[in-house]
Motif scaffolding. Structure first.
Motif, PDB file in Angstrom:
ATOM      1  N   VAL A 253       0.848  -0.953   0.155  1.00  0.00           N
ATOM      2  CA  VAL A 253      -0.018  -0.036  -0.025  1.00  0.00           C
ATOM      3  C   VAL A 253       0.871   1.329  -0.147  1.00  0.00           C
ATOM      4  CG1 VAL A 253      -1.663   1.288   1.177  1.00  0.00           C
ATOM      5  CG2 VAL A 253      -1.835  -1.319   1.224  1.00  0.00           C
ATOM      6  N   LEU A 254       2.120   1.375   0.616  1.00  0.00           N
ATOM      7  CA  LEU A 254       2.901   2.207   0.500  1.00  0.00           C
ATOM      8  C   LEU A 254       3.311   2.628  -0.846  1.00  0.00           C
ATOM      9  CD1 LEU A 254       5.762   1.547   2.990  1.00  0.00           C
ATOM     10  CD2 LEU A 254       3.954   3.313   3.234  1.00  0.00           C
ATOM     11  N   ALA A 255       2.985   1.978  -1.993  1.00  0.00           N
ATOM     12  CA  ALA A 255       3.328   2.556  -3.277  1.00  0.00           C
ATOM     13  C   ALA A 255       2.180   3.517  -3.622  1.00  0.00           C
ATOM     14  CB  ALA A 255       3.001   1.252  -4.376  1.00  0.00           C
ATOM     15  N   PHE A 256       1.335   3.714  -2.973  1.00  0.00           N
ATOM     16  CA  PHE A 256       0.678   4.750  -3.378  1.00  0.00           C
ATOM     17  C   PHE A 256       0.626   6.091  -2.359  1.00  0.00           C
ATOM     18  CE2 PHE A 256      -1.642   1.285  -5.070  1.00  0.00           C
ATOM     19  CZ  PHE A 256      -2.000   2.013  -6.344  1.00  0.00           C
ATOM     20  N   VAL A 257       1.627   5.955  -1.567  1.00  0.00           N
ATOM     21  CA  VAL A 257       1.684   7.299  -0.507  1.00  0.00           C
ATOM     22  C   VAL A 257       3.102   7.900  -1.020  1.00  0.00           C
ATOM     23  CG1 VAL A 257       2.316   7.815   2.071  1.00  0.00           C
ATOM     24  CG2 VAL A 257       0.670   5.855   1.297  1.00  0.00           C
ATOM     25  N   PRO A 258       2.808   9.274  -1.513  1.00  0.00           N
ATOM     26  CA  PRO A 258       3.886  10.027  -2.204  1.00  0.00           C
ATOM     27  C   PRO A 258       5.124  10.235  -0.878  1.00  0.00           C
ATOM     28  CG  PRO A 258       2.116  11.222  -2.427  1.00  0.00           C
ATOM     29  CD  PRO A 258       1.514  10.012  -1.646  1.00  0.00           C
ATOM     30  N   LEU A 259       6.349  10.186  -1.312  1.00  0.00           N
ATOM     31  CA  LEU A 259       7.587   9.935  -0.670  1.00  0.00           C
ATOM     32  C   LEU A 259       7.730   8.867   0.235  1.00  0.00           C
ATOM     33  CD1 LEU A 259       7.711  14.014   0.475  1.00  0.00           C
ATOM     34  CD2 LEU A 259       8.604  12.675  -1.308  1.00  0.00           C
ATOM     35  N   LEU A 260       6.886   8.143   0.835  1.00  0.00           N
ATOM     36  CA  LEU A 260       7.066   7.041   1.400  1.00  0.00           C
ATOM     37  C   LEU A 260       7.076   5.858   0.569  1.00  0.00           C
ATOM     38  CD1 LEU A 260       4.184   6.721   4.301  1.00  0.00           C
ATOM     39  CD2 LEU A 260       6.639   7.510   4.423  1.00  0.00           C
ATOM     40  N   ASN A 261       6.710   5.865  -0.555  1.00  0.00           N
ATOM     41  CA  ASN A 261       7.061   4.801  -1.723  1.00  0.00           C
ATOM     42  C   ASN A 261       8.494   4.830  -2.354  1.00  0.00           C
ATOM     43  OD1 ASN A 261       7.027   7.337  -3.277  1.00  0.00           O
ATOM     44  ND2 ASN A 261       5.091   6.650  -4.566  1.00  0.00           N
ATOM     45  N   VAL A 262       9.048   6.001  -2.311  1.00  0.00           N
ATOM     46  CA  VAL A 262      10.435   6.364  -2.539  1.00  0.00           C
ATOM     47  C   VAL A 262      11.302   5.985  -1.334  1.00  0.00           C
ATOM     48  CG1 VAL A 262      12.029   7.802  -3.112  1.00  0.00           C
ATOM     49  CG2 VAL A 262      10.014   8.158  -4.239  1.00  0.00           C
ATOM     50  N   LEU A 263      10.903   6.010  -0.156  1.00  0.00           N
ATOM     51  CA  LEU A 263      11.675   5.764   0.970  1.00  0.00           C
ATOM     52  C   LEU A 263      11.608   4.166   1.173  1.00  0.00           C
ATOM     53  CD1 LEU A 263      13.008   6.375   3.539  1.00  0.00           C
ATOM     54  CD2 LEU A 263      10.767   6.395   4.749  1.00  0.00           C
ATOM     55  N   GLY A 264      10.602   3.779   1.050  1.00  0.00           N
ATOM     56  CA  GLY A 264      10.600   2.055   0.804  1.00  0.00           C
ATOM     57  C   GLY A 264      11.147   1.539   0.200  1.00  0.00           C
ATOM     58  N   LEU A 265      11.307   1.892  -1.156  1.00  0.00           N
ATOM     59  CA  LEU A 265      12.262   1.404  -2.369  1.00  0.00           C
ATOM     60  C   LEU A 265      13.664   1.380  -1.655  1.00  0.00           C
ATOM     61  CD1 LEU A 265      10.745   2.689  -5.624  1.00  0.00           C
ATOM     62  CD2 LEU A 265      10.598   0.429  -4.675  1.00  0.00           C
ATOM     63  N   TRP A 266      14.123   2.595  -1.144  1.00  0.00           N
ATOM     64  CA  TRP A 266      15.518   2.726  -0.652  1.00  0.00           C
ATOM     65  C   TRP A 266      15.819   1.813   0.425  1.00  0.00           C
ATOM     66  CZ3 TRP A 266      19.583   5.040  -2.593  1.00  0.00           C
ATOM     67  CH2 TRP A 266      19.759   6.075  -3.519  1.00  0.00           C
ATOM     68  N   ILE A 267      14.697   1.492   1.229  1.00  0.00           N
ATOM     69  CA  ILE A 267      15.059   0.640   2.483  1.00  0.00           C
ATOM     70  C   ILE A 267      15.141  -0.768   1.524  1.00  0.00           C
ATOM     71  CG2 ILE A 267      13.982  -0.453   4.353  1.00  0.00           C
ATOM     72  CD1 ILE A 267      12.550   2.512   5.058  1.00  0.00           C
ATOM     73  N   LEU A 268      14.128  -1.074   0.822  1.00  0.00           N
ATOM     74  CA  LEU A 268      14.272  -2.519   0.141  1.00  0.00           C
ATOM     75  C   LEU A 268      15.681  -2.642  -0.516  1.00  0.00           C
ATOM     76  CD1 LEU A 268      10.717  -2.941  -1.135  1.00  0.00           C
ATOM     77  CD2 LEU A 268      11.797  -4.108   0.799  1.00  0.00           C
ATOM     78  N   ALA A 269      16.167  -1.712  -0.954  1.00  0.00           N
ATOM     79  CA  ALA A 269      17.286  -1.607  -1.895  1.00  0.00           C
ATOM     80  C   ALA A 269      18.470  -2.099  -1.013  1.00  0.00           C
ATOM     81  CB  ALA A 269      17.727  -0.211  -2.862  1.00  0.00           C
ATOM     82  N   PHE A 270      18.552  -1.608   0.023  1.00  0.00           N
ATOM     83  CA  PHE A 270      19.889  -1.824   1.044  1.00  0.00           C
ATOM     84  C   PHE A 270      19.565  -3.016   2.038  1.00  0.00           C
ATOM     85  CE2 PHE A 270      20.552   2.398  -1.148  1.00  0.00           C
ATOM     86  CZ  PHE A 270      21.803   2.077  -1.428  1.00  0.00           C
TER      87      PHE A 270
END
Length: 74
Positions: A45-62
């Motif tokens: 669901v974070l994919a639809f929340v602006p800025l949290l979606n980008v933060l979530g991708l960075w957390i998953l990446a590392f």
């Protein structure tokens, strides 16, 4: 002239149907990937929340991902 909430800002019924289709096409595979990583699919669901979606991708990446038996050494 009276306006209804579905007609606000030019959003009609077709817009909401298209939004629902795109939401399912985005949330379902994201949830499957998260399940394979051992996380709750509800994080998709974070994919639809602006800025949290980008933060979530960075957390998953590392973060450390679980490794399967078909791990390629290298």
């Amino acid at each position: 002239m009276m306006y209804h909430w579905t007609g606000a800002a030019g959003y009609g019924f077709a817009h909401w149907i298209m939004f629902a289709v795109v939401a399912v096409l985005l949330i379902y595979p994201t949830g499957r990937i998260l399940m394979r990583m051992g996380l709750s699919p509800f994080w998709a669901v974070l994919a639809f929340v602006p800025l949290l979606n980008v933060l979530g991708l960075w957390i998953l990446a590392f973060m450390a991902w679980p490794r399967g038996s078909s791990d390629v050494s290298g």
